[in-house]
Design an enzyme around this catalytic site. Structure first.
Site, short mmCIF file in Angstrom:
data_model
loop_
_atom_site.label_atom_id
_atom_site.label_comp_id
_atom_site.label_asym_id
_atom_site.label_seq_id
_atom_site.Cartn_x
_atom_site.Cartn_y
_atom_site.Cartn_z
N PHE A 172 -0.95 -0.55 12.37
CA PHE A 172 -1.81 -0.06 11.29
C PHE A 172 -2.29 -1.17 10.34
O PHE A 172 -3.48 -1.25 10.03
CB PHE A 172 -1.09 1.02 10.48
CG PHE A 172 -1.93 1.49 9.32
CD1 PHE A 172 -1.72 0.98 8.05
CD2 PHE A 172 -2.94 2.42 9.51
CE1 PHE A 172 -2.52 1.38 6.97
CE2 PHE A 172 -3.74 2.83 8.45
CZ PHE A 172 -3.54 2.31 7.18
N ASN A 173 -1.39 -2.01 9.83
CA ASN A 173 -1.78 -2.99 8.82
C ASN A 173 -2.86 -3.95 9.35
O ASN A 173 -3.68 -4.45 8.59
CB ASN A 173 -0.57 -3.80 8.34
CG ASN A 173 0.31 -2.99 7.40
OD1 ASN A 173 -0.14 -1.99 6.82
ND2 ASN A 173 1.56 -3.39 7.26
N ASN A 210 -2.35 2.74 3.51
CA ASN A 210 -1.82 4.09 3.79
C ASN A 210 -2.61 5.16 3.04
O ASN A 210 -2.74 6.29 3.50
CB ASN A 210 -0.36 4.17 3.33
CG ASN A 210 0.56 3.39 4.22
OD1 ASN A 210 0.38 3.38 5.45
ND2 ASN A 210 1.52 2.71 3.63
N ASP A 246 6.85 1.13 1.92
CA ASP A 246 6.53 0.17 0.84
C ASP A 246 7.37 0.47 -0.40
O ASP A 246 7.82 -0.44 -1.09
CB ASP A 246 5.06 0.29 0.44
CG ASP A 246 4.09 0.06 1.57
OD1 ASP A 246 3.93 0.97 2.40
OD2 ASP A 246 3.51 -1.05 1.64
N THR A 265 2.83 -6.09 2.80
CA THR A 265 3.35 -4.95 3.58
C THR A 265 2.25 -3.90 3.77
O THR A 265 2.55 -2.73 4.06
CB THR A 265 4.56 -4.31 2.89
OG1 THR A 265 4.14 -3.77 1.61
CG2 THR A 265 5.68 -5.30 2.69
N HIS A 317 9.70 -0.26 8.22
CA HIS A 317 8.85 -1.43 8.48
C HIS A 317 8.89 -2.45 7.33
O HIS A 317 9.29 -3.58 7.51
CB HIS A 317 7.40 -0.99 8.68
CG HIS A 317 7.18 0.06 9.72
ND1 HIS A 317 7.28 -0.18 11.07
CD2 HIS A 317 6.84 1.36 9.59
CE1 HIS A 317 7.00 0.93 11.74
NE2 HIS A 317 6.74 1.88 10.87
N ASP A 318 8.40 -2.04 6.18
CA ASP A 318 8.14 -3.00 5.09
C ASP A 318 9.39 -3.66 4.52
O ASP A 318 9.36 -4.87 4.24
CB ASP A 318 7.33 -2.30 3.99
CG ASP A 318 5.98 -1.84 4.53
OD1 ASP A 318 5.42 -0.88 3.98
OD2 ASP A 318 5.49 -2.44 5.51
N ASP A 339 0.86 -1.21 0.00
CA ASP A 339 0.00 0.00 0.00
C ASP A 339 0.88 1.25 0.00
O ASP A 339 0.83 2.08 0.91
CB ASP A 339 -0.93 0.00 1.23
CG ASP A 339 -0.17 0.04 2.56
OD1 ASP A 339 -0.76 0.52 3.56
OD2 ASP A 339 1.00 -0.40 2.60
O1 RIB Z 1 2.52 0.03 10.80
C1 RIB Z 1 3.42 0.13 9.73
C2 RIB Z 1 2.79 -0.34 8.47
O2 RIB Z 1 1.66 0.48 8.16
C3 RIB Z 1 3.71 -0.20 7.25
O3 RIB Z 1 3.40 -1.19 6.32
C4 RIB Z 1 3.37 1.14 6.70
O4 RIB Z 1 3.61 1.23 5.28
C5 RIB Z 1 1.89 1.18 6.95
O5 RIB Z 1 1.26 0.50 5.89
CA CA Z 2 2.82 -0.58 4.03
#
Ligand code: RIB
Ligand code: CA
Length: 311
Positions: A165-166, A39, A15, A124, A239-240, A10
């Site tokens: 978040f994901n 996102n 990403d 991701t 993160h990703d 996303d």
């Molecule tokens: O919490 C981090 C995740 O949420 C990552 O994948 C970032 O790109 C958002 O999508």
């Molecule tokens: Ca992401």
């Protein structure tokens, strides 16, 4: 043999770096990119994936749009971190290519039928596409080699105190995925906050001297600024790319097999990933949780890969 992957994402600043890692590293064979609302909107995420591929000159990777809303809950976006467009903070030209007319989950099915037991799904973003794939093609789930996800938080969240978040963006999709009987690997916030990009690393990226890396460096400066503004921390967790890096060099990581569930009912805890770290519930582990990363090796490999494109 290179690891065959589908990257479901996303984009999203981190990403975008994960996409470059996936196309650049010789350990991976990126079969295609699928996009999901997260996102930013599905339309923006799809356009952003195409823009990143175009920026680095990759023409032989298609982008397959997927879900434009979560399975059950209302849509949640992340403009505070990624901006409305999803890639705020850099001038990135519009792509020449169009997205595929094939749906993300039908592309996943096509690749898994073509390469049984060889394809790893890397997610991701929210798990919506992968959950929809599993619900539409249950007979193909057993033919997936593995699933690696940036998702969840064991000790903390980043949208609520306990929800990452994901997962928070589609907890029901995470519940479907956690129930899949395939090898699953989770890179939670507890891990990704060990892979923090700062201004020094961004300057190293700029000094690699690749024209296409200037907007990537700008994106990362924006991402660092967002983390300072929103979380009050210096540096932004990448993160990703952690999820993709696991498939490149798993010796960089330490992990533990755990039983993990997701909360679907709690008023305060909706979207929390609940890991039985002491194995109190007597349930067999359902996924591998990445706990530690050698961040020095991570950034060495990342910088090495970032300059490989176009060589
Ligand atoms: O919490 C981090 C995740 O949420 C990552 O994948 C970032 O790109 C958002 O999508
Ligand atoms: Ca992401």
């Amino acid at each position: 043999m290179r690891e065959k992957i589908i990257l479901d994402c996303d984009p999203g600043h981190d990403d975008a770096v994960a996409i470059i890692l996936a196309v650049a590293d010789e350990k991976l064979e990126l079969l295609g990119i699928t996009t999901v609302v997260g996102n930013t909107s599905l339309e923006n995420a799809t356009n952003n994936a195409l823009r990143i591929l175009n920026l680095v000159g990759v023409k032989d990777v298609e982008v397959y749009p997927g879900a434009d809303r979560p399975l059950v809950r209302d849509t949640v976006l992340a403009p505070k971190i990624h901006g409305y467009s999803g890639l705020e903070g850099a001038e990135i030209p519009e792509p020449h290519k169009k997205p595929s007319t094939k749906h993300a989950i039908d592309f996943m099915a096509e690749m898994i039928e073509k390469h049984p037991n060889e394809v790893t799904i890397v997610t991701t973003g929210p798990l919506t596409n992968f959950a929809l794939f599993a619900l539409k093609y249950p007979h193909l789930v057993g033919k997936i080699k593995s699933h690696v996800m940036m998702a969840g938080g064991i000790a903390f969240g980043n949208v609520t105190p306990v929800a990452e978040f994901n997962v928070f963006a589609d907890p029901e999709a995470m519940s479907v995925v956690l129930g899949l009987d395939i090898p699953k690997v989770m890179a939670p916030l507890d891990l990704t906050h060990q892979a923090v990009v700062d201004h020094e690393i961004v300057n190293k990226i700029r000094n690699l001297g690749k024209e296409y890396l200037k907007p990537i460096a700008d994106l990362l400066e924006f991402f660092i600024g967002a983390y300072k503004r929103y979380f009050g921390i210096d540096g932004a967790p990448l993160h990703d790319p952690c999820a993709v890096m696991y498939l490149i060099d798993r010796d960089m990581f330490e992990w533990e097999e755990m039983y993990v569930q997701v909360e679907l009912k709690g008023e305060l805890t909706y979207g929390q990933t609940v890991a039985d770290i002491w194995h109190l519930g007597g349930k067999d582990p359902n996924l591998r949780v990445l706990k530690k990363i050698d961040s020095k090796r991570f950034f060495e490999r990342l910088l090495d890969d970032l300059q490989k494109i176009g060589t």
